[in-house]
Design an enzyme around this catalytic site. Structure first.
Site, PDB file in Angstrom:
ATOM      1  N   CYS A   1       0.667  -1.174  -0.109  1.00  0.00           N
ATOM      2  CA  CYS A   1       0.111   0.155  -0.154  1.00  0.00           C
ATOM      3  C   CYS A   1       0.836   1.206  -0.309  1.00  0.00           C
ATOM      4  O   CYS A   1       1.629   1.760  -1.083  1.00  0.00           O
ATOM      5  CB  CYS A   1      -0.984  -0.174   1.088  1.00  0.00           C
ATOM      6  SG  CYS A   1      -2.530   0.943   0.812  1.00  0.00           S
TER       7      CYS A   1
ATOM      8  N   HIS B   1      -3.281  -4.989   1.695  1.00  0.00           N
ATOM      9  CA  HIS B   1      -2.680  -5.069   2.981  1.00  0.00           C
ATOM     10  C   HIS B   1      -2.743  -6.584   3.462  1.00  0.00           C
ATOM     11  O   HIS B   1      -3.472  -7.207   4.335  1.00  0.00           O
ATOM     12  CB  HIS B   1      -3.606  -4.320   4.093  1.00  0.00           C
ATOM     13  CG  HIS B   1      -3.156  -2.930   4.106  1.00  0.00           C
ATOM     14  ND1 HIS B   1      -2.147  -2.455   4.962  1.00  0.00           N
ATOM     15  CD2 HIS B   1      -3.899  -1.944   3.561  1.00  0.00           C
ATOM     16  CE1 HIS B   1      -2.182  -1.108   4.518  1.00  0.00           C
ATOM     17  NE2 HIS B   1      -3.479  -0.716   3.750  1.00  0.00           N
TER      18      HIS B   1
ATOM     19  N   GLU C   1      -1.104  -8.153   5.560  1.00  0.00           N
ATOM     20  CA  GLU C   1      -0.821  -8.264   7.105  1.00  0.00           C
ATOM     21  C   GLU C   1      -2.178  -8.033   7.931  1.00  0.00           C
ATOM     22  O   GLU C   1      -2.098  -8.494   9.005  1.00  0.00           O
ATOM     23  CB  GLU C   1       0.191  -7.345   7.433  1.00  0.00           C
ATOM     24  CG  GLU C   1       0.000  -5.786   7.552  1.00  0.00           C
ATOM     25  CD  GLU C   1      -0.380  -5.017   6.040  1.00  0.00           C
ATOM     26  OE1 GLU C   1      -0.307  -5.742   5.081  1.00  0.00           O
ATOM     27  OE2 GLU C   1      -0.676  -3.854   6.330  1.00  0.00           O
TER      28      GLU C   1
END
Ligand SMILES: NC(=O)CC[C@H](N)C(=O)O
Length: 229
Positions: A85, A205, A207
């Site tokens: 990102c 994202h 994560e």
């Protein structure tokens, strides 16, 4: 590297803790040691680096203040780097719509991005992504897009490794916030994950999911450079 990979996460602003947590969950034959990077000494220990999501201008500003901007560019020239990102923006070579005051970049991948390409926070969305090269590739990976950048051009560069697109937005889930409709299969705005040599870029994202396959993918890139090229 002897059975151990030190994976740095640039820890100046943004979602660095989430990456650290994801890396700690990886079980592999190689011992993965996540390291939060805030200084030159930290950076020098890393076999690869994750530049997290957050705010690209703030991350660049803080990196500059910490004396890390130029060392990060040097690191990027030779070592594996993954930008997610805001980190993807930093890894690009050009930004179409930089903030007033400009945007410092690491210039790691020959592509152009537009910041906030799918609109503001309220237009955040999720999309099921089929990603080439992940373990169990037919099992879709959930892409979480939050004020995500959009890739607007893949720039050719004969002296750089080829650009390998590993995930595109399915046509059916292209958000309504796209500035113009995306009905062409080859529209670069559909590209959301790409690898060029030892650099990996995801506009979303990984994560923020419990799915560790992208972190495993990057660890493999750090352990065996160019393994998946
Ligand atoms: N979720 C994010 O990382 C948002 C990136 C942000 N829009 C930027 O320009 O830096």
């Amino acid at each position: 590297m002897q059975g151990k990979a030190v994976i740095g996460i640039l820890a100046l602003q943004g979602a660095f803790v989430e990456h650290e947590t994801a890396l700690r969950k990886i079980s592999s034959q190689i011992k993965v040691c996540p390291l939060l990077v805030r200084t030159l000494d930290d950076l020098a220990k890393c076999d690869g680096l994750i530049v997290p999501g957050g705010e690209s201008t703030t991350i660049a500003l803080l990196a500059n203040l910490a004396g890390l901007l130029q060392p990060l560019r040097e690191f990027t020239k030779t070592k594996p780097v993954w930008g997610t990102c805001a980190g993807a923006i930093l890894l690009a070579e050009a930004v179409e719509n930089p903030k007033k005051g400009g945007q410092e970049l690491l210039n790691g991948m020959t592509l152009t991005v537009a910041r906030n390409g799918w609109g503001p926070q309220v237009d955040s969305f999720e999309a099921p992504l089929i990603v080439e090269g992940l373990q169990d590739p037919h099992n879709a990976f959930t892409g979480i897009f939050i004020r995500a950048p959009v890739i607007t051009a893949i720039n050719s560069s004969p002296d750089q490794p080829p650009m390998r697109v590993i995930a595109r937005l399915p046509l059916g889930v292209v958000p309504k916030s796209a500035s113009t409709p995306i009905d062409n299969e080859d529209d670069p705005r559909r590209i959301v994950a790409v690898q060029q040599g030892n650099h990996l870029l995801t506009t979303f994202h990984p994560e923020l999911t419990k799915d560790g396959r992208f972190h495993e993918y990057f660890v493999r890139m750090c352990v065996v450079p160019f393994l998946s090229c």
